[in-house]
Design a protein around this motif. Structure first.
Motif, short mmCIF file in Angstrom:
data_model
loop_
_atom_site.label_atom_id
_atom_site.label_comp_id
_atom_site.label_asym_id
_atom_site.label_seq_id
_atom_site.Cartn_x
_atom_site.Cartn_y
_atom_site.Cartn_z
N LEU A 33 40.55 36.30 48.53
CA LEU A 33 39.25 36.50 49.16
C LEU A 33 39.40 36.95 50.61
O LEU A 33 38.67 37.83 51.08
CB LEU A 33 38.42 35.22 49.07
N LEU A 79 39.99 34.59 39.51
CA LEU A 79 39.97 35.98 39.06
C LEU A 79 39.86 36.08 37.55
O LEU A 79 39.15 36.94 37.02
CB LEU A 79 41.25 36.68 39.52
N TYR A 151 32.53 38.27 44.53
CA TYR A 151 33.62 39.08 45.09
C TYR A 151 33.10 40.20 45.99
O TYR A 151 33.79 40.61 46.93
CB TYR A 151 34.48 39.63 43.95
N GLN A 188 39.25 46.70 44.57
CA GLN A 188 39.78 45.64 45.42
C GLN A 188 41.29 45.54 45.31
O GLN A 188 41.98 45.28 46.31
CB GLN A 188 39.11 44.31 45.05
#
Length: 723
Positions: A33, A79, A151, A188
């Motif tokens: 994160l 995740l 997220y 990401q």
């Protein structure tokens, strides 16, 4: 012409080693994160600010985790559940998502995003015990939107500017598809893959300097000898068997330097020791390993110099040289006030005003402290920004620009300062301490912390007795024994500072038991890898779980006189009590203004009492306000104006606060006392409600208790006193 004053920023990037090296799984998600929010944003902001020269301190065990995520090999339960299709989630998985996917700053990360805020409300606004009931209200689309928004909200501002996908998803807002979510995670991962190369390129271009911390972020002086804690705290209760292994400290330093050189192609010249913790023995190790500079806090320097820091704290604005056995190690000491203004105060200010205030203070240092050459600003490089608007992007870009445009000021890395300022003030001895109160009380001395050290010592002793390979590795020798290497890695990971940070009563985290489990898992791995029986004590938590700052629940009804003074000891004797000093920032924002929060009830009113560290009538100005926020069938607040004794409760409607038509009474004197009517709040016996306390000064928030989140209180029923 007078030489400019160097402003030297060091942004310390660190997360504990969340990965179990044997199981290969991550216990907590914070490395990922902060990677998408801060580890990319911070160097990207420097890249976009040609005038900026700063130092980034990277902990090797953090980089190891970043590379794991970038490679797609990290097994992270957050995740895993985030990527699962809602239809494939079992009830426990959905419950996990509801209980964990609102782990974000409410003011800056949840409330600005309407769909995320809507889901937060549907899920019960974080009220304990509401998640299971909320399962019925959230269908597959709501769960999918929540997976994306958790997220997406953690994605940094520079990342959003450089990767258009994030902006497109934010604009879409709701009704996300499986393809949207897959694209989010793919982007990401690409972002995380660019982080380490970005740092390396900026260092090669001379834009930044990268320094390092011992590999697993241990408190070096305590690895050398836990008994060193008694120098600052002679009466401290320390572990029954001292941990005294300076060789472990040296291996942590050597391992960090080797890993850094392999990754970045050059040996680091500087080291920020974990938590700025230093001692003569720890400094000697750093000097012997060839480092050019290190740093600690001004409190350590104040205890080192016979005359202290001087009237204008002038002593901290110079480079020093720690000298021992013919070796010199450059030293810097952080300006505690200026560093903490960024870390804890400016987040609630307008960015332009905050930058002007900071630059003005720098100009004041240059004018007052003749001959001063450097202002070290050293602080956490990740946790502060979630409290700033737009993840701190406007503040940092304006700050770098303003410093370089101000005559007499310039940013410089610590190596650049050493090159420009050849003179050093000599130190033959340094007070052993850290950046927190110039001692080691955060990491040793409490029963839980001491148990951790004793378990660590016991595991190390058994490992060395049973395995020559482990003994060799701990002495820094290369050994071809995979099990021994893993055991040694687990032991060194358990030496990290973070486990001891969360033990004891100093700090609170909803994930404290996770940190406890990680620490014990590292030690259990040592035994299992060597074929030894795991001691029974490692199978039970060390951490005692309780609410932050909690002292007691209400034990009887109360009806205090609202006078702003303690007129009768027994008035508040049956009240519930929280210690507000335990609810300040986990990063120690400094000595607080407020000390205690009492709360209680009778049939008609809810009562609050707030005590300050000093008399509130002496601390609060005429324009200051104590503000109590309540979440109970809506959001309410009352401003305790020292100049008035009564007013209206305000209720949140739309985008602002409106008068509710309900009166409240208060008085601010030596203490603050308030009476709020129960009926309009709709509070019934047994109801839970959330409370937070704010201090507003000069129109801006300057204090918040708890620092992130709210206290859960319960309105007792008629059977309170027998209970």
């Amino acid at each position: 012409m007078t030489a400019p004053l160097c402003v030297s920023f060091l942004w310390h990037m660190h997360q504990p080693f969340y990965k179990d090296p044997v199981a290969g799984e991550y216990i907590l998600p914070w490395t990922y994160l902060h990677a998408i929010k801060d580890y990319y944003d911070m160097p990207a902001i420097v890249e976009a600010s040609p005038e900026a020269r700063v130092t980034f301190n990277l902990v090797p065990s953090l980089i190891e985790q970043l590379l794991d995520y970038a490679a797609g090999t990290a097994v992270d339960p957050f995740l895993v559940r985030g990527k699962m299709a809602p239809a494939d989630l079992g009830e426990d998985d959905r419950l996990f998502i509801l209980e964990n996917f609102f782990s974000a700053n409410r003011q800056r990360m949840i409330e600005p995003n309407p769909r995320y805020l809507e889901l937060f409300s549907l899920a019960g606004q974080g009220m304990p015990g509401t998640s299971r009931r909320a399962l019925r209200r959230l269908g597959d689309q709501e769960i999918l939107d929540l997976q994306v928004w958790f997220y997406l909200a953690w994605t940094g501002e520079a990342a959003r500017r450089h990767f258009p996908v994030f902006g497109e998803l934010i604009r879409k807002g709701r009704g996300f598809t499986a393809a949207d979510k897959e694209l989010l995670f793919e982007t990401q991962r690409e972002l995380i893959g660019r982080i380490v190369p970005l740092y390396r390129r900026l260092q090669e271009e001379g834009r930044i300097e990268i320094s390092v911390t011992p590999y697993f972020h241990p408190i070096l002086p305590l690895l050398c000898d836990t008994e060193i804690a008694k120098v600052a705290l002679p009466r401290a209760h320390l572990p029954r068997r001292p941990y005294c292994h300076p060789g472990d400290a040296r291996v942590q330093v050597k391992k960090a330097l080797s890993y850094f050189e392999e990754l970045f192609g050059a040996r680091p010249r500087g080291m920020w020791p974990a938590e700025g913790a230093v001692s003569d023995e720890a400094l000697a190790i750093m000097a012997q390993e060839g480092l050019c500079w290190t740093a600690s806090d001004e409190g350590v320097l104040a205890h080192t110099l016979p005359a202290g820091l001087g009237r204008e704290r002038e002593a901290i604005y110079h480079p020093y040289a720690f000298s021992q056995e013919g070796r010199d190690l450059g030293m810097f000491f952080r300006d505690h006030l200026l560093s903490d203004l960024i870390g804890f105060t400016y987040s609630q200010w307008d960015s332009e005003r905050a930058v002007q205030d900071f630059v003005s203070r720098l100009q004041g240092v240059r004018q007052r402290s003749h001959g001063s050459r450097v202002v070290p600003i050293i602080m956490d490089g990740e946790n502060a920004w979630e409290y700033f608007p737009v993840n701190g992007y406007p503040f940092l870009t304006r700050l770098y620009r303003a410093i370089e445009k101000t005559p007499g000021l310039e940013t410089a890395t610590f190596c650049e300062v050493l090159e420009r300022v050849p003179e050093r003030r000599a130190l033959g001895h340094v007070h052993p301490g850290s950046w927190i109160n110039a001692n080691f009380a955060i990491w040793v001395g409490h029963r839980e912390k001491n148990l951790g050290w004793e378990d660590l010592e016991k595991a190390r002793r058994r490992a060395v007795q049973e395995s020559r390979a482990v003994a060799g590795l701990l002495e820094g020798r290369e050994v071809d024994d995979p099990a021994a290497r893993l055991a040694c890695t687990s032991l060194q990971a358990a030496q990290g500072s973070d486990w001891f940070w969360w033990y004891g009563d100093d700090h609170y985290s909803a994930h404290a038991l996770g940190f406890d489990l990680l620490f014990r898992s590292h030690l259990m791995n040592v035994y299992r890898l060597l074929g030894l029986t795991v001691p029974d004590e490692l199978l039970k938590p060390i951490k005692r779980q309780h609410a932050p700052g909690f002292v007691r629940e209400p034990s009887s009804s109360i009806t205090p006189a609202i006078t702003g003074a303690v007129t009768d000891y027994f008035e508040w004797l049956g009240a519930g009590l929280y210690d507000l000093t335990k609810l300040s920032s986990a990063m120690h924002a400094g000595e607080g203004t407020l000390q205690s929060l009492y709360y209680g009830f009778d049939r008609d009113h809810l009562y609050f009492r707030v005590d300050g560290v000093h008399s509130l009538e002496k601390v609060l100005g005429a324009a200051d306000h104590l503000v109590i926020h309540l979440s109970v069938r809506g959001r309410w607040r009352v401003e305790l104006d020292p100049g008035r004794g009564e007013g209206e409760l305000q209720i949140e409607e739309g985008a602002g606060w409106q008068p509710s038509g309900t009166g409240a009474r208060w008085q601010v004197g030596k203490i603050a006392e308030a009476a709020l009517p129960l009926a309009p709040l709709g509070l019934l016996p047994g109801d839970g409600f959330l409370v937070s306390l704010f201090l507003e000064r000069d129109g801006a928030e300057s204090g918040r208790w708890p620092v992130d989140g709210e206290l859960l209180l319960v309105c007792p029923g008629e059977g309170m006193e027998p209970e």
